[in-house]
Write a protein that holds these residues in place. Sequence first.
Motif, PDB file in Angstrom:
ATOM      1  N   LEU A 117       0.824  -1.214   0.000  1.00  0.00           N
ATOM      2  CA  LEU A 117       0.000   0.000   0.000  1.00  0.00           C
ATOM      3  C   LEU A 117       0.856   1.261   0.000  1.00  0.00           C
ATOM      4  O   LEU A 117       0.513   2.262  -0.635  1.00  0.00           O
ATOM      5  N   HIS A 118       1.976   1.199   0.706  1.00  0.00           N
ATOM      6  CA  HIS A 118       2.877   2.354   0.734  1.00  0.00           C
ATOM      7  C   HIS A 118       3.325   2.710  -0.684  1.00  0.00           C
ATOM      8  O   HIS A 118       3.294   3.874  -1.082  1.00  0.00           O
ATOM      9  N   PHE A 119       3.736   1.709  -1.429  1.00  0.00           N
ATOM     10  CA  PHE A 119       4.230   1.972  -2.783  1.00  0.00           C
ATOM     11  C   PHE A 119       3.091   2.306  -3.751  1.00  0.00           C
ATOM     12  O   PHE A 119       3.295   3.065  -4.696  1.00  0.00           O
ATOM     13  N   ARG A 120       1.925   1.784  -3.516  1.00  0.00           N
ATOM     14  CA  ARG A 120       0.768   2.130  -4.357  1.00  0.00           C
ATOM     15  C   ARG A 120       0.325   3.567  -4.142  1.00  0.00           C
ATOM     16  O   ARG A 120      -0.105   4.228  -5.066  1.00  0.00           O
ATOM     17  N   GLU A 121       0.404   4.012  -2.902  1.00  0.00           N
ATOM     18  CA  GLU A 121      -0.095   5.342  -2.551  1.00  0.00           C
ATOM     19  C   GLU A 121       0.963   6.434  -2.690  1.00  0.00           C
ATOM     20  O   GLU A 121       0.619   7.611  -2.709  1.00  0.00           O
ATOM     21  N   SER A 122       2.224   6.052  -2.762  1.00  0.00           N
ATOM     22  CA  SER A 122       3.301   7.044  -2.858  1.00  0.00           C
ATOM     23  C   SER A 122       3.308   7.671  -4.246  1.00  0.00           C
ATOM     24  O   SER A 122       3.232   6.971  -5.248  1.00  0.00           O
ATOM     25  N   PRO A 123       3.415   8.996  -4.281  1.00  0.00           N
ATOM     26  CA  PRO A 123       3.535   9.626  -5.601  1.00  0.00           C
ATOM     27  C   PRO A 123       4.864   9.249  -6.221  1.00  0.00           C
ATOM     28  O   PRO A 123       5.891   9.207  -5.526  1.00  0.00           O
TER      29      PRO A 123
END
Length: 129
Positions: A117-123
């Motif tokens: 989720l961190h990498f999905r949500e990170s711009p």
Amino acid sequence: MKTRVILTIVGAITATPALALFWPRLLASSYGLSDPDPMTTALLQHRGVLQLALGAAIIWGAFFLPVRVPAAATAVITKTAFLALTVVDVRMRADMNLISLVFDPLAIVILGVVIVLHFRESPRTPAPA
């Protein structure tokens, strides 16, 4: 907000082996050892300190985003290694406590989801040219 609560809970439970520093008799219920020799006690207490540091890092990652992925990834690696070293042996698996058999795999999944989720949500920022 939910991620912070979940990581705080996972970090706190991860840190619980540190209680053996203050109550060595917990080694019996945690590791199935009734009367460990002094070196085994020291090694397991040292493991407790390492688990305390890992739990603290997970909690830190709950509130400080740059630490979140490294702490979660470290926990996934160490928990997976522990399970790989123990669960494959039927005799050891029979002696493992419920926390290791249930919490560690659950924590691996939760922390893996946090990483994804961190990498999905990170711009995404473009790489410098």
